[in-house]
Design a protein around this motif. Structure first.
Motif, PDB file in Angstrom:
ATOM      1  N   LEU A   1      -6.819   3.746   1.966  1.00  9.86           N
ATOM      2  CA  LEU A   1      -6.586   5.177   2.043  1.00  9.86           C
ATOM      3  C   LEU A   1      -5.089   5.476   2.050  1.00  9.86           C
ATOM      4  O   LEU A   1      -4.654   6.517   1.568  1.00  9.86           O
ATOM      5  CB  LEU A   1      -7.241   5.745   3.310  1.00  9.86           C
ATOM      6  CG  LEU A   1      -8.762   5.596   3.389  1.00  9.86           C
ATOM      7  CD1 LEU A   1      -9.268   6.169   4.710  1.00  9.86           C
ATOM      8  CD2 LEU A   1      -9.434   6.305   2.232  1.00  9.86           C
ATOM      9  N   ALA A   2      -4.323   4.556   2.612  1.00 13.59           N
ATOM     10  CA  ALA A   2      -2.869   4.746   2.686  1.00 13.59           C
ATOM     11  C   ALA A   2      -2.224   4.377   1.360  1.00 13.59           C
ATOM     12  O   ALA A   2      -2.790   3.646   0.539  1.00 13.59           O
ATOM     13  CB  ALA A   2      -2.294   3.895   3.808  1.00 13.59           C
ATOM     14  N   PHE A   3      -1.010   4.872   1.142  1.00 12.64           N
ATOM     15  CA  PHE A   3      -0.233   4.528  -0.047  1.00 12.64           C
ATOM     16  C   PHE A   3       0.322   3.112   0.087  1.00 12.64           C
ATOM     17  O   PHE A   3       0.725   2.689   1.176  1.00 12.64           O
ATOM     18  CB  PHE A   3       0.932   5.503  -0.217  1.00 12.64           C
ATOM     19  CG  PHE A   3       0.525   6.876  -0.666  1.00 12.64           C
ATOM     20  CD1 PHE A   3       0.392   7.187  -2.013  1.00 12.64           C
ATOM     21  CD2 PHE A   3       0.281   7.875   0.266  1.00 12.64           C
ATOM     22  CE1 PHE A   3       0.024   8.453  -2.428  1.00 12.64           C
ATOM     23  CE2 PHE A   3      -0.086   9.146  -0.132  1.00 12.64           C
ATOM     24  CZ  PHE A   3      -0.223   9.440  -1.485  1.00 12.64           C
TER      25      PHE A   3
ATOM     26  N   GLU B   1     -20.462   0.633  -8.202  1.00 18.39           N
ATOM     27  CA  GLU B   1     -19.890  -0.211  -7.166  1.00 18.39           C
ATOM     28  C   GLU B   1     -20.355   0.265  -5.804  1.00 18.39           C
ATOM     29  O   GLU B   1     -20.468   1.465  -5.555  1.00 18.39           O
ATOM     30  CB  GLU B   1     -18.358  -0.187  -7.238  1.00 18.39           C
ATOM     31  CG  GLU B   1     -17.810  -0.757  -8.537  1.00 18.39           C
ATOM     32  CD  GLU B   1     -16.310  -0.638  -8.607  1.00 18.39           C
ATOM     33  OE1 GLU B   1     -15.633  -1.610  -8.252  1.00 18.39           O
ATOM     34  OE2 GLU B   1     -15.842   0.443  -8.991  1.00 18.39           O
ATOM     35  N   PHE B   2     -20.594  -0.687  -4.916  1.00 23.15           N
ATOM     36  CA  PHE B   2     -21.106  -0.364  -3.594  1.00 23.15           C
ATOM     37  C   PHE B   2     -19.963  -0.240  -2.581  1.00 23.15           C
ATOM     38  O   PHE B   2     -19.105  -1.112  -2.497  1.00 23.15           O
ATOM     39  CB  PHE B   2     -22.091  -1.454  -3.141  1.00 23.15           C
ATOM     40  CG  PHE B   2     -22.636  -1.244  -1.759  1.00 23.15           C
ATOM     41  CD1 PHE B   2     -23.558  -0.240  -1.517  1.00 23.15           C
ATOM     42  CD2 PHE B   2     -22.209  -2.023  -0.705  1.00 23.15           C
ATOM     43  CE1 PHE B   2     -24.067  -0.034  -0.246  1.00 23.15           C
ATOM     44  CE2 PHE B   2     -22.702  -1.833   0.564  1.00 23.15           C
ATOM     45  CZ  PHE B   2     -23.638  -0.829   0.799  1.00 23.15           C
ATOM     46  N   SER B   3     -19.948   0.838  -1.832  1.00 24.74           N
ATOM     47  CA  SER B   3     -18.973   1.043  -0.749  1.00 24.74           C
ATOM     48  C   SER B   3     -17.544   0.863  -1.233  1.00 24.74           C
ATOM     49  O   SER B   3     -16.766   0.087  -0.666  1.00 24.74           O
ATOM     50  CB  SER B   3     -19.270   0.100   0.425  1.00 24.74           C
ATOM     51  OG  SER B   3     -20.527   0.378   0.979  1.00 24.74           O
ATOM     52  N   ARG B   4     -17.195   1.547  -2.290  1.00 27.82           N
ATOM     53  CA  ARG B   4     -15.848   1.418  -2.860  1.00 27.82           C
ATOM     54  C   ARG B   4     -14.756   1.706  -1.832  1.00 27.82           C
ATOM     55  O   ARG B   4     -13.706   1.066  -1.816  1.00 27.82           O
ATOM     56  CB  ARG B   4     -15.722   2.399  -4.031  1.00 27.82           C
ATOM     57  CG  ARG B   4     -14.347   2.467  -4.670  1.00 27.82           C
ATOM     58  CD  ARG B   4     -14.201   1.525  -5.817  1.00 27.82           C
ATOM     59  NE  ARG B   4     -12.821   1.375  -6.216  1.00 27.82           N
ATOM     60  CZ  ARG B   4     -12.429   0.563  -7.177  1.00 27.82           C
ATOM     61  NH1 ARG B   4     -13.308  -0.166  -7.831  1.00 27.82           N
ATOM     62  NH2 ARG B   4     -11.151   0.452  -7.506  1.00 27.82           N
ATOM     63  N   ASN B   5     -15.015   2.664  -0.933  1.00 23.21           N
ATOM     64  CA  ASN B   5     -13.974   3.047   0.031  1.00 23.21           C
ATOM     65  C   ASN B   5     -13.704   1.973   1.064  1.00 23.21           C
ATOM     66  O   ASN B   5     -12.760   2.080   1.847  1.00 23.21           O
ATOM     67  CB  ASN B   5     -14.355   4.348   0.738  1.00 23.21           C
ATOM     68  CG  ASN B   5     -15.654   4.212   1.529  1.00 23.21           C
ATOM     69  OD1 ASN B   5     -16.516   3.430   1.156  1.00 23.21           O
ATOM     70  ND2 ASN B   5     -15.792   4.978   2.601  1.00 23.21           N
ATOM     71  N   MET B   6     -14.497   0.911   1.077  1.00 19.07           N
ATOM     72  CA  MET B   6     -14.260  -0.162   2.042  1.00 19.07           C
ATOM     73  C   MET B   6     -13.101  -1.056   1.620  1.00 19.07           C
ATOM     74  O   MET B   6     -12.471  -1.709   2.448  1.00 19.07           O
ATOM     75  CB  MET B   6     -15.529  -1.009   2.223  1.00 19.07           C
ATOM     76  CG  MET B   6     -16.671  -0.276   2.903  1.00 19.07           C
ATOM     77  SD  MET B   6     -18.106  -1.319   3.182  1.00 19.07           S
ATOM     78  CE  MET B   6     -17.460  -2.473   4.396  1.00 19.07           C
ATOM     79  N   TYR B   7     -12.813  -1.129   0.325  1.00 19.11           N
ATOM     80  CA  TYR B   7     -11.707  -1.982  -0.104  1.00 19.11           C
ATOM     81  C   TYR B   7     -10.628  -1.226  -0.869  1.00 19.11           C
ATOM     82  O   TYR B   7      -9.624  -1.806  -1.272  1.00 19.11           O
ATOM     83  CB  TYR B   7     -12.214  -3.173  -0.943  1.00 19.11           C
ATOM     84  CG  TYR B   7     -13.098  -2.833  -2.114  1.00 19.11           C
ATOM     85  CD1 TYR B   7     -12.566  -2.600  -3.373  1.00 19.11           C
ATOM     86  CD2 TYR B   7     -14.474  -2.774  -1.968  1.00 19.11           C
ATOM     87  CE1 TYR B   7     -13.373  -2.310  -4.456  1.00 19.11           C
ATOM     88  CE2 TYR B   7     -15.298  -2.483  -3.055  1.00 19.11           C
ATOM     89  CZ  TYR B   7     -14.745  -2.257  -4.286  1.00 19.11           C
ATOM     90  OH  TYR B   7     -15.559  -1.974  -5.360  1.00 19.11           O
TER      91      TYR B   7
END
Length: 212
Positions: A46-48, A37-43
């Motif tokens: 980070l918050a709960f 998967e590309f740029s997983r941290n974009m979607y």
């Protein structure tokens, strides 16, 4: 010859990248994996999320009750209880903070027409459509709808009494606001439909009806 070799090399690299992307995106029908998967941290937040477990709190919950005595942003506290005593106290103490002008009165009239006139009537005489005989016709035939008892008129010339004492035409800022906030008798609370500023504009317009 060198240019041709570079061109072939570039083509080979592009083909290899495309093939790798294609293979990595295809499943083998035995797993739910979507591959790379590309740029997983974009979607991925980070918050709960509010309903997620959270080891940062003693009770293990992310959603925590706000500290005692605090108010949400934009919330205006109304420091009067839903009692007759506090209705009277609000009537004596609470004043409309808005300036009486044509713009506020026009907005108050529009809000009154939308939220109040179905019972109170457009002119505030207590003759709204919900107080009259009504029927509906559908696949089950024609049937009568329930009528709501007509509220007293706001007009001074009608000399209508409030169920909590005094003339409707003499209701003060605080008493009208208290009634909008909590409701009374057949009238439900309108605190969720009208913001504090909108309630005060309705109060302002009701005073205009009281002059009739």
């Amino acid at each position: 010859m060198l240019a041709m070799n570079k061109k072939n090399l570039l083509g080979t690299v592009c083909a290899a990248v495309a093939l790798t992307a294609l293979v990595s995106s295809c499943g083998d029908k035995t797993t739910r994996s979507t591959g790379l998967e590309f740029s997983r941290n974009m979607y991925d937040p980070l918050a709960f999320n509010p309903d997620q477990p959270n080891a940062n709190f003693a009770d293990g919950k992310t959603a925590q009750a706000p500290p005692k005595g605090t108010d949400p942003i934009g919330f205006t506290r109304f420091e009067y209880a839903n009692t007759l005593e506090d209705y009277v106290r609000a009537g004596a103490e609470v004043k409309n903070p808005l300036l009486v002008n044509a713009e506020n009165l026009e907005k108050g009239k529009a809000l009154f027409t939308t939220y109040c006139s179905v019972c109170h009537g457009v002119e505030g005489k207590g003759d709204g459509p919900l107080t009259k005989d009504r029927s509906v016709t559908d696949s089950r035939g024609t049937r009568q709808l329930e009528n709501f008892p007509p509220p007293p008129s706001y007009h001074r010339t009608d000399k209508a009494n409030s169920s909590r004492g005094g003339f409707m035409a003499d209701l003060t800022d605080g008493k009208i606001y208290h009634t909008i906030y909590y409701g009374h008798n057949s009238m439900g609370s309108h605190a969720s439909q009208l913001s504090p500023e909108e309630r005060w504009k309705v109060v302002m317009y009701v005073h205009e009806l009281q002059k009739k």
